[in-house]
Every structure is written in structure tokens, then in C-alpha cells.
Design a protein around this motif. Sequence first.
Motif, mmCIF file in Angstrom:
data_model
loop_
_atom_site.group_PDB
_atom_site.id
_atom_site.type_symbol
_atom_site.label_atom_id
_atom_site.label_comp_id
_atom_site.label_asym_id
_atom_site.label_seq_id
_atom_site.Cartn_x
_atom_site.Cartn_y
_atom_site.Cartn_z
ATOM 1 N N MET A 266 -0.073 -5.130 -2.879
ATOM 2 C CA MET A 266 -0.658 -4.311 -2.207
ATOM 3 C C MET A 266 0.327 -3.145 -1.740
ATOM 4 O O MET A 266 1.198 -3.261 -1.263
ATOM 5 C CB MET A 266 -1.325 -5.146 -0.799
ATOM 6 C CG MET A 266 -1.992 -4.252 0.020
ATOM 7 S SD MET A 266 -2.600 -5.045 1.673
ATOM 8 C CE MET A 266 -1.072 -4.957 2.501
ATOM 9 N N LYS A 267 -0.390 -1.994 -1.587
ATOM 10 C CA LYS A 267 0.180 -0.838 -1.102
ATOM 11 C C LYS A 267 -0.200 -0.332 -0.121
ATOM 12 O O LYS A 267 -1.455 -0.511 0.337
ATOM 13 C CB LYS A 267 0.264 0.347 -2.283
ATOM 14 C CG LYS A 267 0.908 0.185 -3.486
ATOM 15 C CD LYS A 267 0.907 1.381 -4.433
ATOM 16 C CE LYS A 267 1.472 1.169 -5.832
ATOM 17 N NZ LYS A 267 1.249 2.320 -6.807
ATOM 18 N N ILE A 268 0.678 0.142 0.861
ATOM 19 C CA ILE A 268 0.517 0.534 2.378
ATOM 20 C C ILE A 268 0.286 1.859 2.626
ATOM 21 O O ILE A 268 1.529 2.391 2.257
ATOM 22 C CB ILE A 268 1.273 -0.533 3.409
ATOM 23 C CG1 ILE A 268 0.747 -1.972 3.197
ATOM 24 C CG2 ILE A 268 0.520 -0.100 4.984
ATOM 25 C CD1 ILE A 268 1.604 -2.774 4.118
ATOM 26 N N TYR A 269 -0.399 2.549 3.157
ATOM 27 C CA TYR A 269 -0.330 3.887 3.498
ATOM 28 C C TYR A 269 -0.562 4.076 5.065
ATOM 29 O O TYR A 269 -1.646 3.391 5.514
ATOM 30 C CB TYR A 269 -1.325 4.734 2.763
ATOM 31 C CG TYR A 269 -1.319 4.517 1.183
ATOM 32 C CD1 TYR A 269 -0.628 5.021 0.302
ATOM 33 C CD2 TYR A 269 -1.995 3.194 0.957
ATOM 34 C CE1 TYR A 269 -0.702 4.860 -0.871
ATOM 35 C CE2 TYR A 269 -2.198 3.019 -0.866
ATOM 36 C CZ TYR A 269 -1.410 3.687 -1.375
ATOM 37 O OH TYR A 269 -1.354 3.305 -2.608
ATOM 38 N N ASN A 270 0.203 4.939 5.652
ATOM 39 C CA ASN A 270 0.214 5.145 7.036
ATOM 40 C C ASN A 270 -0.779 6.031 7.423
ATOM 41 O O ASN A 270 -0.934 6.499 8.671
ATOM 42 C CB ASN A 270 1.557 5.240 7.632
ATOM 43 C CG ASN A 270 2.401 4.322 7.459
ATOM 44 O OD1 ASN A 270 1.766 3.153 7.768
ATOM 45 N ND2 ASN A 270 3.676 4.363 7.214
ATOM 46 N N SER A 271 -1.510 6.847 6.633
ATOM 47 C CA SER A 271 -2.537 7.755 6.659
ATOM 48 C C SER A 271 -3.247 8.006 5.396
ATOM 49 O O SER A 271 -2.873 7.465 4.435
ATOM 50 C CB SER A 271 -1.940 9.232 7.457
ATOM 51 O OG SER A 271 -1.196 9.697 6.226
ATOM 52 N N LEU A 272 -4.509 8.727 5.785
ATOM 53 C CA LEU A 272 -5.276 8.898 4.665
ATOM 54 C C LEU A 272 -4.860 10.018 3.821
ATOM 55 O O LEU A 272 -4.900 10.029 2.567
ATOM 56 C CB LEU A 272 -6.599 9.422 5.236
ATOM 57 C CG LEU A 272 -7.812 8.457 5.576
ATOM 58 C CD1 LEU A 272 -8.856 9.099 6.481
ATOM 59 C CD2 LEU A 272 -8.134 7.852 4.348
ATOM 60 N N GLU A 273 -3.931 11.072 4.243
ATOM 61 C CA GLU A 273 -3.273 11.908 3.742
ATOM 62 C C GLU A 273 -2.051 11.308 2.711
ATOM 63 O O GLU A 273 -1.887 12.008 1.743
ATOM 64 C CB GLU A 273 -2.569 12.965 4.661
ATOM 65 C CG GLU A 273 -3.501 13.659 5.589
ATOM 66 C CD GLU A 273 -4.155 13.038 6.376
ATOM 67 O OE1 GLU A 273 -5.196 13.476 7.171
ATOM 68 O OE2 GLU A 273 -3.472 12.036 7.047
ATOM 69 N N ALA A 274 -1.561 10.197 2.961
ATOM 70 C CA ALA A 274 -0.546 9.548 2.403
ATOM 71 C C ALA A 274 -1.125 9.117 0.873
ATOM 72 O O ALA A 274 -0.415 8.666 0.112
ATOM 73 C CB ALA A 274 0.107 8.676 2.958
ATOM 74 N N PHE A 275 -2.628 8.777 0.978
ATOM 75 C CA PHE A 275 -3.200 8.039 -0.287
ATOM 76 C C PHE A 275 -3.698 8.951 -1.102
ATOM 77 O O PHE A 275 -4.485 10.016 -0.787
ATOM 78 C CB PHE A 275 -4.207 7.190 0.241
ATOM 79 C CG PHE A 275 -5.147 6.691 -0.691
ATOM 80 C CD1 PHE A 275 -4.551 5.269 -1.283
ATOM 81 C CD2 PHE A 275 -6.370 7.062 -1.184
ATOM 82 C CE1 PHE A 275 -5.444 4.889 -2.402
ATOM 83 C CE2 PHE A 275 -7.124 6.543 -2.121
ATOM 84 C CZ PHE A 275 -6.423 5.258 -2.660
#
Length: 311
Positions: A1-10
Motif C-alpha cells: 500500500m502506498k500512502i499519500y499525505n495529500s491529494l496533490e501527492a497522488f
Amino acid sequence: MKIYNSLEAFTATGKTIVTLGTFDGVHKGHKTIIDKLIKSSRATGCESVVLTFFPHPRMVLQQDSDIKLLNTMNEKAALLEASGIDHLIVHPFSHAFSRLTADEFVKGILIDKLNIRKIIIGHDHRFGRNRTATLHDLIVFGEEYGFEVEQLSALEVNEVSVSSTKIRNALTEGDISTANSYLGYPYMLTGTVVKGRQLGRTIGYPTANIQISESYKLIPAGGVYVASATVDGKLLKGMMNIGTNPTVGGVAQTIEINFFDYDAGLYGKNLCLQLHERLRDEIKFASTEELKRQLGLDKESSLSWFKSYNL
């Protein structure tokens, strides 16, 4: 699983199946949603995405709200990863985000950012500025932009909301058995081992003092619990006290665990305690000798619990 700290990072590399929510507790009700998400993503060859938020929307929109959460973000991420999803986006919730219109949310986030093929959502879900858009509006958007909307039944939605409420109530009352039955796993307390008063050593029951940094984490009712933790791959069995240690003149609340048959150093380690059963209230004894005798009984009860579950 990959984790992103904001929508912008995805960045979506293909079509996705999405669900969104706070998912506090990642309990049995939530797992109904997650299971649908994973099943649908595997059937379609799409990647599964969970969009959640921190701070909790109530922390931002109701600043007087003293809401306590069942999970820290690290605990929630670990639970979601274990469920098998591909991507977890933890977007910072803000007043500005809450002011997005329904069209801005659908076009700017669901379509342009997440590239969704399907969204899985509750039948009573509302979204957009002032939460004015309904599930019907989302279905209309889906027809316009070419994505599918799969809704949970009223029964499934009710299971999610009722479970969250019952878990919080049970923990507040110290009913860890009921809380765990709704969670589907033992309630967790995660923190760092810090130096305490070291009074437990003087009566033969040394404890690890756990400091939890997240002030929003729900701490169950005070008392003595059967608890465990995994340290360096080894399951450590023990008994834990939440309280003020009144017998020895304590004032501030502490969380301390006595591990059986373990004497290695733990200072500075980050432990995830699992709470299994509540044994009794915290009591002020007339002497440390009485306290010591009771701790002996608590240890016997704890060992019996572990034995009964073959742990």
C-alpha cells in the motif's frame, strides 16, 4: 500500500475504484466497505483508493468539539494496509476544502485527480459546500462524467455508524470486550516508553510507562486490563493499568504495563499495546502489601485469559 499525505501527492496511472470517509476504528462495519472496494478493483483491474482526512472534519468545523478518535493516523494506516488496499490518501481537511462545491469536488478531485471508474458510498452520503449534494446528485454526475456509483444499503450504513458509536461508548465505560467485538480486533494504544516513578520495581512488578502523544486518542476507562504487545517479533503478555496509582500517592493519569517474564530495556521504544479484557477498577489499597497481593491475583487472572485463548 502506498500512502499519500495529500491529494496533490497522488497521481493516477489508470482507472481507480474509490471510497472515502473518516474510517475511524477501521471496524467491522468499515470492512464491509473495504471488502466491496477490493472485490470491485480486482474484478475490473483497477486500483483501489481510500480517501480519508486529517484532522477529522469535526475538529475543524466544530472547534469546540472535544472528539476523541479510536485510531491515531499511524494505527489507521496499518489497519487499512492489512486490508489489502492499493492506495491511501490522507488529505488535510480545512475550511477551504469544506467550501468546495459539489461540481468542484466531482470534476476537480474524483475525475481529474483520482480518475475514477467507480465510487462506493453510503446511500445517505452528502458532499459539496454545506453538504447540499446528495447521492442522487452523485449518480447524475456519474452519468455525465462516465463513472459508476455503488451505494451501500441502509443496513450496511447503519452498521458502520452504530458500530462507531457503540465502540466509543463501550470504551468510555471500560467494556473492552464489547468494543473489541465491534472492532474485530483488540483495541490499541500506541505510545513511547518513558521513565516513570519506578515504584513498581520496589514491589516486584516493574512497569513500562506509555506516553501517547496524540491528545485526540480515546483512552478507555481507568482500571486494570489484560494486555499484550509485540516487541522485536515476540509476543509479550502482561497486565496494564490506566489510572493515577492512588495507593502510592499518584495524581496524574498514567498508562503502565507489566510484562510477564520479560526484563529487557524498553525505554524509548514505540509500543502498540493490545487490550483484551478489563479485570477490575483501579483501587486505593490501605498498604503496598495489599496492592502487591492484588497484583498477584491480577497476574493469575491475566495468565488464565491468555491460556484460554491459546496465546
